[in-house]
Structures are given as C-alpha cells and as structure tokens.
Design a protein around this motif. Sequence first.
Motif, short mmCIF file in Angstrom:
data_model
loop_
_atom_site.label_atom_id
_atom_site.label_comp_id
_atom_site.label_asym_id
_atom_site.label_seq_id
_atom_site.Cartn_x
_atom_site.Cartn_y
_atom_site.Cartn_z
N LEU A 182 0.82 -1.20 0.00
CA LEU A 182 0.00 0.00 0.00
C LEU A 182 0.86 1.26 0.00
N LYS A 183 0.41 2.27 -0.75
CA LYS A 183 1.03 3.60 -0.74
C LYS A 183 -0.06 4.62 -0.47
N LEU A 184 0.11 5.40 0.59
CA LEU A 184 -0.91 6.37 0.98
C LEU A 184 -1.02 7.47 -0.07
N ARG A 185 -2.21 7.59 -0.63
CA ARG A 185 -2.48 8.67 -1.59
C ARG A 185 -2.87 9.95 -0.86
N GLY A 186 -3.57 9.80 0.25
CA GLY A 186 -4.01 10.95 1.03
C GLY A 186 -5.20 10.59 1.89
N ARG A 187 -5.72 11.59 2.57
CA ARG A 187 -6.91 11.41 3.41
C ARG A 187 -7.99 12.36 2.93
N PHE A 188 -9.25 11.95 3.08
CA PHE A 188 -10.34 12.81 2.63
C PHE A 188 -11.56 12.60 3.51
N GLY A 189 -12.47 13.58 3.42
CA GLY A 189 -13.71 13.51 4.18
C GLY A 189 -13.53 13.96 5.62
N SER A 190 -14.66 14.26 6.24
CA SER A 190 -14.68 14.63 7.65
C SER A 190 -16.02 14.21 8.22
N MET A 191 -15.98 13.26 9.16
CA MET A 191 -17.20 12.77 9.78
C MET A 191 -16.86 12.26 11.17
N LYS A 192 -17.88 12.14 12.02
CA LYS A 192 -17.65 11.71 13.39
C LYS A 192 -17.65 10.19 13.47
N SER A 193 -16.51 9.64 13.84
CA SER A 193 -16.35 8.20 14.11
C SER A 193 -16.81 7.31 12.95
N PRO A 194 -16.12 7.40 11.79
CA PRO A 194 -16.48 6.50 10.67
C PRO A 194 -16.23 5.04 11.04
N ASP A 195 -17.20 4.21 10.73
CA ASP A 195 -17.13 2.78 11.06
C ASP A 195 -17.05 2.00 9.75
N GLY A 196 -18.04 1.18 9.42
CA GLY A 196 -17.99 0.38 8.21
C GLY A 196 -18.18 1.21 6.95
N ILE A 197 -17.58 0.74 5.84
CA ILE A 197 -17.67 1.47 4.57
C ILE A 197 -17.88 0.49 3.42
N CYS A 198 -18.30 1.04 2.27
CA CYS A 198 -18.33 0.27 1.01
C CYS A 198 -18.17 1.24 -0.15
N LEU A 199 -17.78 0.72 -1.29
CA LEU A 199 -17.55 1.52 -2.50
C LEU A 199 -18.68 1.31 -3.50
N ASP A 200 -18.90 2.35 -4.35
CA ASP A 200 -19.85 2.16 -5.44
C ASP A 200 -19.13 2.33 -6.78
N ALA A 201 -19.88 2.19 -7.86
CA ALA A 201 -19.29 2.16 -9.21
C ALA A 201 -18.72 3.50 -9.63
N ASP A 202 -19.06 4.58 -8.95
CA ASP A 202 -18.49 5.90 -9.25
C ASP A 202 -17.22 6.16 -8.45
N GLY A 203 -16.80 5.20 -7.62
CA GLY A 203 -15.64 5.41 -6.78
C GLY A 203 -15.95 6.18 -5.51
N ALA A 204 -17.25 6.46 -5.28
CA ALA A 204 -17.66 7.12 -4.05
C ALA A 204 -17.71 6.09 -2.91
N VAL A 205 -17.68 6.60 -1.68
CA VAL A 205 -17.65 5.74 -0.49
C VAL A 205 -18.89 6.01 0.35
N TRP A 206 -19.61 4.95 0.69
CA TRP A 206 -20.65 5.04 1.70
C TRP A 206 -20.00 4.76 3.05
N VAL A 207 -20.26 5.64 4.02
CA VAL A 207 -19.64 5.56 5.34
C VAL A 207 -20.72 5.49 6.41
N ALA A 208 -20.60 4.52 7.31
CA ALA A 208 -21.44 4.51 8.50
C ALA A 208 -20.77 5.41 9.53
N ALA A 209 -21.37 6.58 9.78
CA ALA A 209 -20.82 7.54 10.73
C ALA A 209 -21.45 7.29 12.09
N PHE A 210 -20.73 6.59 12.94
CA PHE A 210 -21.24 6.09 14.22
C PHE A 210 -21.88 7.20 15.05
#
Length: 282
Positions: A182-210
């Motif tokens: 792995l090579k870190l590309r960067g960090r993105f987004g801002s939410m309180k306590s992100p838990d589980g995630i999944c990707l969609d076909a647009d490369g967007a991320v669904w995040v469960a914000a605890f």
Amino acid sequence: MTSAKPHTIHDGGRYFEGPRWHAGRLWFVDCMERTLLSLAPSGECEQHAKFDDTPCGLGVLPDGRLIVLTMFQKRLLAFSDGKLSLYADLSDIATGTIDDMIVDGLGRAYVGDLGFDLPPPPDRGAPGRIILVMPDGARRVVADGLRFPNGIAASPQNDRLVVAEMDGACLADYDIAPDGGLKLRGRFGSMKSPDGICLDADGAVWVAAFEEDAFIRLDREGRELQRIEVPGRRALACVLGGPEHKTLFCLSAATSYEELRQRKSSSRIDAVEVEIPGAGNP
C-alpha cells in the motif's frame, strides 16, 4: 445532496457488523451473540456458526469461502460447508486487537490492527496498522500510522484501498501495488467516528458515521453527496447488494459507548434503494 428513508428488513439482534453480499444473501455477524448469520431476500434469517471469540470483519475468497475475523484471539477463520477452520493466525504479528477486514478480488486479505487492546486507552495516538495476508499464507504489515483503522474497502480493479479512521474522523486512501503493498495517496472527508464502509461504481464511499446516526456518501474529494439518517441509532456498517447491487443495507444499533461497555445494545438492518450500484469489495 439527496436523502432517502430506509425501511427495516431485520430486527432483534444485539450488535450487527461486517455485512457482505454473497451468493444472493446478506451475510453478517452479531458481535455480542458471537454468531455468523445470513439474510435471504425473503427476510428469512439463518444462523450458520457460533464462535468462542468476538467475530467482526468478513471477507469472501474467490473460491466462495467466507473468512471471518475474530478480534481478541486474532484469527481469521474460513467458513465452508457449514464448518469453521483456521485460515490465518495473526497473534504473532498483530500488536493489538484486530477489527475489520476485507478480501479483494485477488484473494488478498487486508486486516485492521488497532495497535492497542480494547477497551481503547485514552492516550492511544496513531499506532494502527494494516496487515496483508496473501493467498499463500504470507503475512506482512503494509500500512501504519492509522488512528483506529475500522471499515476497509477495495476497488473492483484491486488497485485502491480505503480505510475508515475512526479516531481520525476521515478516510485514508491507498494505492495498491501489484504485490499487494500500500502507498498512501491521502486522506479525505470529515465525519464523526467513521465505522464500516463500502464503495460504489463511481468510486464514491458510503460511510457509517457512528456518532452522526447516519450513512453518508462521499466522493473522492470528500464532498458529501447523500445522507441517510437513522435518528437515535448508531450507524455501524453498510454494504451495497441485491440483484443489481443497488440496495444499500444499513446496520445500526440503539446503544452508546457507555452502554456498549455494559453490553447493552439492540441492532437492526435497514435497506434503501440507491442510484449507483456497488463495486469492488465489499
């Protein structure tokens, strides 16, 4: 930015985690009941296995076997033909409790190592790491410096890995090298306590914000595109599945950090139809 109202498809659990859509069913674990479960489109729920440790993350190997992570014994267990067997023992490489995991399309398992044992110490810093388990059993650390690595997702091309940093309130974005590194590309987004995630076909991320009681869709620049709220409930994990992979399954719990320490929690699964289908793993 749009919103949608989910509907409940399964209720009555204690703490659901690790949702994966596999073979026409939604697979997940109940951490507190220490069970592996699956849900049919008809709503029928089946228990498949019981554990002597707390299960959490799930992955699916290319041959169809499920891999279940157990947190405190630091093991990955394969589930096939109704039986559990040891897939990998990480107790000699993990420096803390292991939490979530994903298996990419090439059968490589990426496992989050918190770097400390739960319950988390107040001065924990950023000791979190990602451990790679190759299909041949080889293991190595491929990322470090993470603040409570939680949900993990891999792109359909097996060249991108996204990790939710629960203490960091953001998502870490990695390029995956041909050897799985792995090579870190960067960090993105801002939410309180992100838990589980999944990707969609647009490369967007669904995040469960605890701590936001919501499931949030973010683009690769961290812009919020959509929010699905579950008022009064902690958002735990999510996955896109169903016949066209356009059903977002949302796992949540009525609990709090204090109640979790007392093992008080009530979990359910909601579903909502979205426009962009899921892609990659989960």
